[in-house]
Scaffold this motif. Structure first.
Motif, PDB file in Angstrom:
ATOM      1  N   ALA A  18      13.462  79.534  -4.635  1.00 25.49           N
ATOM      2  CA  ALA A  18      13.656  80.827  -3.965  1.00 25.49           C
ATOM      3  C   ALA A  18      12.823  81.942  -4.595  1.00 25.49           C
ATOM      4  CB  ALA A  18      15.130  81.206  -3.960  1.00 25.49           C
ATOM      5  N   ASP A  19      12.707  81.947  -5.914  1.00 25.05           N
ATOM      6  CA  ASP A  19      11.940  82.999  -6.578  1.00 25.05           C
ATOM      7  C   ASP A  19      10.461  82.938  -6.195  1.00 25.05           C
ATOM      8  OD1 ASP A  19      14.052  84.216  -7.957  1.00 25.05           O
ATOM      9  OD2 ASP A  19      13.989  82.704  -9.531  1.00 25.05           O
ATOM     10  N   CYS A  22      10.029  84.063  -2.632  1.00 25.70           N
ATOM     11  CA  CYS A  22      10.179  85.514  -2.519  1.00 25.70           C
ATOM     12  C   CYS A  22       8.819  86.195  -2.619  1.00 25.70           C
ATOM     13  CB  CYS A  22      11.124  86.015  -3.607  1.00 25.70           C
ATOM     14  SG  CYS A  22      11.449  87.797  -3.544  1.00 25.70           S
ATOM     15  N   THR A  23       8.039  85.807  -3.609  1.00 25.32           N
ATOM     16  CA  THR A  23       6.708  86.394  -3.788  1.00 25.32           C
ATOM     17  C   THR A  23       5.800  86.063  -2.615  1.00 25.32           C
ATOM     18  OG1 THR A  23       6.924  86.264  -6.186  1.00 25.32           O
ATOM     19  CG2 THR A  23       4.697  86.475  -5.299  1.00 25.32           C
ATOM     20  N   ALA A  26       6.944  87.922   0.602  1.00 26.83           N
ATOM     21  CA  ALA A  26       6.700  89.363   0.492  1.00 26.83           C
ATOM     22  C   ALA A  26       5.233  89.679   0.770  1.00 26.83           C
ATOM     23  CB  ALA A  26       7.114  89.862  -0.885  1.00 26.83           C
ATOM     24  N   LEU A  39      16.247  87.678   3.060  1.00 28.53           N
ATOM     25  CA  LEU A  39      17.110  87.329   1.937  1.00 28.53           C
ATOM     26  C   LEU A  39      16.974  85.842   1.648  1.00 28.53           C
ATOM     27  CD1 LEU A  39      20.353  89.287   2.924  1.00 28.53           C
ATOM     28  CD2 LEU A  39      18.472  90.047   1.449  1.00 28.53           C
ATOM     29  N   LEU A  40      16.795  85.525   0.382  1.00 29.86           N
ATOM     30  CA  LEU A  40      16.665  84.143  -0.059  1.00 29.86           C
ATOM     31  C   LEU A  40      17.711  83.851  -1.120  1.00 29.86           C
ATOM     32  CD1 LEU A  40      12.815  84.346  -0.502  1.00 29.86           C
ATOM     33  CD2 LEU A  40      13.920  82.944   1.242  1.00 29.86           C
ATOM     34  N   ILE A  45      17.967  80.850   3.728  1.00 32.24           N
ATOM     35  CA  ILE A  45      17.218  82.055   4.087  1.00 32.24           C
ATOM     36  C   ILE A  45      17.925  82.775   5.223  1.00 32.24           C
ATOM     37  CG2 ILE A  45      15.754  80.818   5.760  1.00 32.24           C
ATOM     38  CD1 ILE A  45      13.433  82.637   4.911  1.00 32.24           C
ATOM     39  N   VAL A  89      12.102  91.939   0.628  1.00 26.77           N
ATOM     40  CA  VAL A  89      12.275  90.502   0.414  1.00 26.77           C
ATOM     41  C   VAL A  89      12.978  90.345  -0.929  1.00 26.77           C
ATOM     42  CG1 VAL A  89      11.158  88.253   0.276  1.00 26.77           C
ATOM     43  CG2 VAL A  89      10.133  90.064   1.678  1.00 26.77           C
ATOM     44  N   LYS A  90      14.133  89.680  -0.918  1.00 22.61           N
ATOM     45  CA  LYS A  90      14.991  89.700  -2.099  1.00 22.61           C
ATOM     46  C   LYS A  90      15.673  88.359  -2.303  1.00 22.61           C
ATOM     47  CE  LYS A  90      18.806  92.466  -4.047  1.00 22.61           C
ATOM     48  NZ  LYS A  90      19.730  93.615  -3.789  1.00 22.61           N
ATOM     49  N   VAL A  91      15.854  87.980  -3.561  1.00 19.04           N
ATOM     50  CA  VAL A  91      16.626  86.792  -3.918  1.00 19.04           C
ATOM     51  C   VAL A  91      18.033  87.217  -4.301  1.00 19.04           C
ATOM     52  CG1 VAL A  91      16.846  84.834  -5.504  1.00 19.04           C
ATOM     53  CG2 VAL A  91      14.589  85.529  -4.692  1.00 19.04           C
TER      54      VAL A  91
END
Length: 257
Positions: A18-19, A22-23, A26, A39-40, A45, A89-91
């Protein structure tokens, strides 16, 4: 015709990366000038996006190249302007917080009912086996106040983490009935249906795609009012066009809680 496409979609699928995603997402969203929220979490998702259709389809098609997202089926609606102010965009720990770690939809989904089937059940007054059908709203109270299925069960939740204790309080009233849990787009009612099955309720279904899919695939019958949405449109009607709010008050969250 409005030229801004709004989509909402979720998928429960293991995302140990997920991290990293996210990048990547984004950067992709920024390059396409999308606005909204992605959201992850390890469980999957959840996203709400708006932009001209070409940009939206480019983003979704790129997502589908990942086998985990190959079957994404976003719910669509249109607006004259972009109803989001920024792109986030967020974990998170959960894509929809329930604080109930045994509920893992990626491992086993609850049975679902198609919008057209629910409409038919509501019109005939029972399911195909003759059982009474109850719609159970899993949304927060201010969302329910904008509109809901007729005669729905509403436990006046203020956040989704209140659903498990509310279920334990009211479970006996649902026994021997067909219960259809529903929410805006399907994510909360999916977790809710799994929990109800785990708690021993036998005839439980989630409304596939939630209220937005019901509006998209039926005439909206048996639903009164609008559907609260988590963007600047605030609520949409059965035609998926902006509808006046039934209630005013403090600012509401930009994502389900």
């Amino acid at each position: 015709m409005p030229d801004i496409l709004n989509i909402s979609c979720y998928k429960f699928t293991p995302l140990p990366d997920a991290d990293i995603l996210c990048t990547t997402l984004a950067e992709r969203a920024s390059a396409l000038n999308l606005k909204g929220t992605v959201l992850l979490a390890e469980e999957g998702i959840n996203f709400f996006l708006a932009a001209p259709p070409a940009a939206i389809y480019t983003f979704v098609n790129a997502l589908r190249e990942d086998p985990r997202f190959a079957d994404l089926d976003p719910k669509e609606s249109w607006s004259d302007t972009v109803p989001f102010r920024k792109m986030l965009v967020k974990v998170k720990r959960e894509i929809i917080r329930m604080d109930h770690p045994t509920i893992r939809p990626a491992a086993s989904r609850a049975p679902s009912v198609a919008p057209a089937t629910l409409r038919r059940w509501l019109e005939q007054g029972h399911d195909d086996e003759g059982r009474e059908v109850i719609t159970l709203d899993t949304r927060n109270d201010y969302e329910v106040d904008e509109g809901a299925f007729r005669n729905t069960v509403d436990w006046r939740l203020t956040k989704f983490t209140e659903f498990p204790p509310a279920l334990r309080t009211h479970k006996a009233s649902l026994a021997d009935k067909t219960v259809v849990s529903y929410c805006t787009g399907g994510i909360r009612c999916e977790k809710a249906a799994i929990l109800m099955r785990n708690e021993g309720l036998e005839h439980v279904y989630q409304l596939e795609g939630g209220i937005l899919k019901y509006f998209e695939e039926t005439d909206g019958a048996f639903y009164d009012g609008g559907c609260f949405v988590f963007d600047e449109r605030r609520a949409v009607g059965a035609d998926l066009a902006i509808t006046p709010l039934q209630s005013e008050g403090k600012d509401k969250p930009q994502q389900p809680t």
